[in-house]
Every structure is written in C-alpha cells, then in structure tokens.
Design an enzyme around this catalytic site. Sequence first.
Site, PDB file in Angstrom:
ATOM      1  N   ASN A  78       0.788  -1.242   0.000  1.00 12.41           N
ATOM      2  CA  ASN A  78       0.000   0.000   0.000  1.00 12.41           C
ATOM      3  C   ASN A  78       0.815   1.286   0.000  1.00 12.41           C
ATOM      4  O   ASN A  78       0.424   2.273   0.619  1.00 12.41           O
ATOM      5  CB  ASN A  78      -0.963   0.038   1.212  1.00 12.41           C
ATOM      6  CG  ASN A  78      -1.946  -1.092   1.165  1.00 12.41           C
ATOM      7  OD1 ASN A  78      -1.732  -2.126   1.803  1.00 12.41           O
ATOM      8  ND2 ASN A  78      -2.993  -0.928   0.389  1.00 12.41           N
ATOM      9  N   LYS A  86       0.553 -12.708  -2.325  1.00 13.36           N
ATOM     10  CA  LYS A  86       1.331 -11.808  -3.183  1.00 13.36           C
ATOM     11  C   LYS A  86       2.734 -11.576  -2.589  1.00 13.36           C
ATOM     12  O   LYS A  86       3.737 -11.661  -3.291  1.00 13.36           O
ATOM     13  CB  LYS A  86       0.625 -10.459  -3.367  1.00 13.36           C
ATOM     14  CG  LYS A  86       1.279  -9.625  -4.458  1.00 13.36           C
ATOM     15  CD  LYS A  86       0.898  -8.181  -4.421  1.00 13.36           C
ATOM     16  CE  LYS A  86       1.818  -7.431  -3.491  1.00 13.36           C
ATOM     17  NZ  LYS A  86       1.545  -5.999  -3.421  1.00 13.36           N
TER      18      LYS A  86
END
Length: 254
Positions: free
Chosen positions: A55, A143
């Site tokens: 993020n 991921k």
Amino acid sequence: MKTANSKKKLHTNELAVSELILNLNSKLIEFFGKPRKISKSNPLDILIATILSQNTNDINSHKAFLSLKSEFPDYNSIINVSQKKLQNVIKVAGLAQKKCKTIKNFLTKLEKDKGELSLNFLKKYSNEDAIKFLTSFKGIGVKTASCVLLFGMNRNVCPVDTHVFRVINRVGIINHYDRDKTFFKLSEILPKKIAYEFHTNIIKLGRSICTSKNPSCNICPIFEFCSYQKKSKSKQQNVNSKKRNVDFMLLDNV
Ligand code: SF4
C-alpha cells in the site's frame, strides 16, 4: 499449483493460453525492452522489503527499506527493539504500526522455530510449500510470498498485484475475481523461465497504458491479443511519453 516436480499435463486450452502468454511476452519485450536481470538477492531481505511496499509507492518503500537496513544491519536487533522505535524507522512507508507488527512477529517466530534469521532453507521447498510456509504468518499473503519466490529465489512465478490482476483479466488470460486464485491458476500455465520479464513488463503496461481508468488501447503493444470488450483505439496519444513514464523500482533494488 504446478511445482518443480509436477507431472501434470496441460489441457489443449491451457496450452493455447501458454502460447498466448509467450506471444504477449515477446510483444512486451519489443515495446518496453528486456528487464535487466536481477542480481542475487537474500529472500529475507525481499520479504521485509515486500512487507514495507504494501500500500505505498516504490520510492517510499525503498526509502523505508534503506532506513531499516541502516538502523538495523542485523535483523536480530529488530526482535528486541521497541515497537515505537521500529515504527519511526519505517514510517515513510506508511501503515507503520501494522508493518512493524508483521515484521517483528515474523522475525521472532522464525528465530524461535528455525534457530536463525534466514530463509535460505526455503530454497529446498517446492513453490507450493514455500508459499504455504510464508503465508502461515500473520500479515503475509500470497502476493508477498510469491514476491519472495520470484525476486529472492528466482522461481518461475508471477506475483499478482493490482496491475497484473487487471491486465491479465482484461486480456483474457485468466478470468477470475480472486487475486490469489488468479495467481495459482497463472502458475499452472506460465511458460518456463519468463516470470521475471513477464511480471515486470505487465506491471509497466498496467502503470502506463492499461490503466484502471481510460486505458490507452490505441498504443497498446498487445492490442491484437486482448479480449477486453471495452478496448478502444479512439484516442491519439504519444507512445514515447508512455514509455518514458514507466521507470520504476521493483524489488531488484533490494
Ligand atoms: S488493449 Fe487496452 S485493455 Fe487490452 S491490454 Fe491493451 S490497454 Fe489494456
């Protein structure tokens, strides 16, 4: 998921998709160039860097990683440092509290279970087992684990981030709403030895041309292969400016 020892045979349609991926890969290399080969990396460094990259953008996550390595050259020292101090060191990456907890928790358990702060033992694991091990820790998802495999262990897997997910769904390589399942399906059909260049160039495409809103289909190097129903050739844009805007830091700087 296909592993190094898997004897699974691909079905005809999977072979066609593998062929499609090879064609896309060639077109993307023609357009963006062949990504420079990564130097050998430490899987634990890649894991920590990937956690920091969640993020946030490449610049800030890279700054946070450098800051952490400069303050704590030895990961052992992170285990006993205060939460506040570590948060302060990595704050440029954002979500410092959450990332700090994930890192401290991972290192503490790794030290306890394996007796040393190293992920080199994973090199003996199949892709499937390595991902299973890494994702058993809080805050580490598929991921992040797959980035460790690709960038830290040179495995032929293509991590599915937001750009990879969008592009491969639009093109029609895989149609699935779930990113993790997309990753596992892609792992089964990905041709050998192309993961790094394919992953890197798909991200470049997703950042510069196949953007979330208003993709620039008119200059897309893989237009002819794309099944996206809304693809359009209408707008005229400068292809060179799009190529210039895609320099970015991946984990090859770690
Ligand atoms: S043709 Fe358009 S939708 Fe398809 S991959 Fe290229 S930019 Fe994305």
